[in-house]
Design an enzyme around this catalytic site. Sequence first.
Site, PDB file in Angstrom:
ATOM      1  CD  GLN A  75      -2.794  -1.464   2.651  1.00 11.56           C
ATOM      2  OE1 GLN A  75      -2.393  -0.521   3.441  1.00 11.56           O
ATOM      3  NE2 GLN A  75      -3.530  -2.179   2.664  1.00 11.56           N
ATOM      4  CG  HIS A 139      -2.485  -0.897   7.895  1.00 11.34           C
ATOM      5  ND1 HIS A 139      -2.681  -1.487   8.948  1.00 11.34           N
ATOM      6  CD2 HIS A 139      -3.187  -1.303   6.974  1.00 11.34           C
ATOM      7  CE1 HIS A 139      -3.904  -2.306   8.625  1.00 11.34           C
ATOM      8  NE2 HIS A 139      -4.220  -2.133   7.629  1.00 11.34           N
ATOM      9  CD  GLU A 233     -13.067   3.876  14.710  1.00 12.73           C
ATOM     10  OE1 GLU A 233     -13.070   2.918  15.492  1.00 12.73           O
ATOM     11  OE2 GLU A 233     -12.272   4.881  14.937  1.00 12.73           O
ATOM     12  CE1 TYR A 243     -10.930  10.889  18.081  1.00 13.96           C
ATOM     13  CE2 TYR A 243      -8.447  11.150  18.445  1.00 13.96           C
ATOM     14  CZ  TYR A 243      -9.937  11.735  18.143  1.00 13.96           C
ATOM     15  OH  TYR A 243     -10.077  13.059  18.426  1.00 13.96           O
ATOM     16  CE1 TYR A 254      -9.779  -7.156   6.366  1.00 14.35           C
ATOM     17  CE2 TYR A 254      -7.471  -7.253   7.630  1.00 14.35           C
ATOM     18  CZ  TYR A 254      -8.817  -6.397   6.941  1.00 14.35           C
ATOM     19  OH  TYR A 254      -8.399  -4.978   6.793  1.00 14.35           O
TER      20      TYR A 254
END
Length: 358
Positions: A75, A139, A233, A243, A254
């Site tokens: 990613q 991520h 979110e 958070y 998953y």
Amino acid sequence: MKHFIFITIFFFSLSIFSQNKEYELIVPGLKNPWGFTFLPDNSMLISEKDGRLIHFKNGKKTQVTNLPKIYVRGQGGFMDVEIHPNYKENGWIYFTFASSEGSGSGGNTTLMRAKLKDNELINKEILYKAYPNTTRGQHFGSRITFDAKNHVYFSIGDRGNRDVNPQDITRDCGKIYRLNDDGSIPKDNPFVNNKNAKKAIYSYGHRNPQGMEMNPFTNEIWAHEHGPKGGDEINIIQKGENYGWPKVSYGINYSGTKFTDKTSAPGMKSPIHYWTPSIAPSGMAFINSDKYGKWKGNLLVGSLKFQYVSRCILKGNKVFKEVKLLKDIGRVRSIEQGLDGFIYIGVENLGIVRLLPQ
């Protein structure tokens, strides 16, 4: 007479089709337009995840040269791009990318600023580099936005190390950071007096925020982030707050197993909205112009998984209702409001489209 009726119906059908058209393609032929921004002359800078920066002007795409070395894996790659609010005066462009600079194999998210001259980056300055480097491919974050005082905010995901990084303020990753525009640490950052903390951290306990904007109506920083299987979110980012990831979540592994039974906990901020199942949100923009009538004030969020744009109708700080736009257009990666007041959307393997008022 039959020919006249047929022709009339044909052109009426064309008119109906035209009226229902939701978008027009502005920049074709893009693979993964991770981020884009508008320069004062209305040209665009577009980051391609594979390590390219494109200057789109007068219908022509030109590759910008002298980019930093970009670590492309999973990613990670060339990610967001944003200009300084006072770009006309200072010329600063900010972008995030995965970098292998420093010790250790792999890479991690980096914030850099530079200036553009004759389609070449000059005066490059690294403002922040996350450590440690890792070969994990997930991520990286990473959106950029500015607040009303020109602080620069940027996000870095937990880099796949959920049980270590997000809850530890002595470590990078799983955080939203705030810097002065020159890269220095604001004196009122929440952890500047904590000896071992990363001083740039503004909030923590995040999984992978890939949407972030200042709400133009309240000046608050809003962000959304990927959950695991369920639990994406939307959060309003507040100074020093936790958070919750991965201590609290509306998602599961998953594999279908649970990693927490808690959706809330004391001392941890709850989201103002969440999605189950996950939509895989990427890109975010508030409609702050009169181009779309009653849609003004709505929040737009892209869906990678289901390939649409969610028009979130807000009542205060809550999502009252969602309406799906551009269904099945493709994986929506980035969203921006242009200088002309129209909304522009980056779609993987398509390009950048302009959302048309309905």
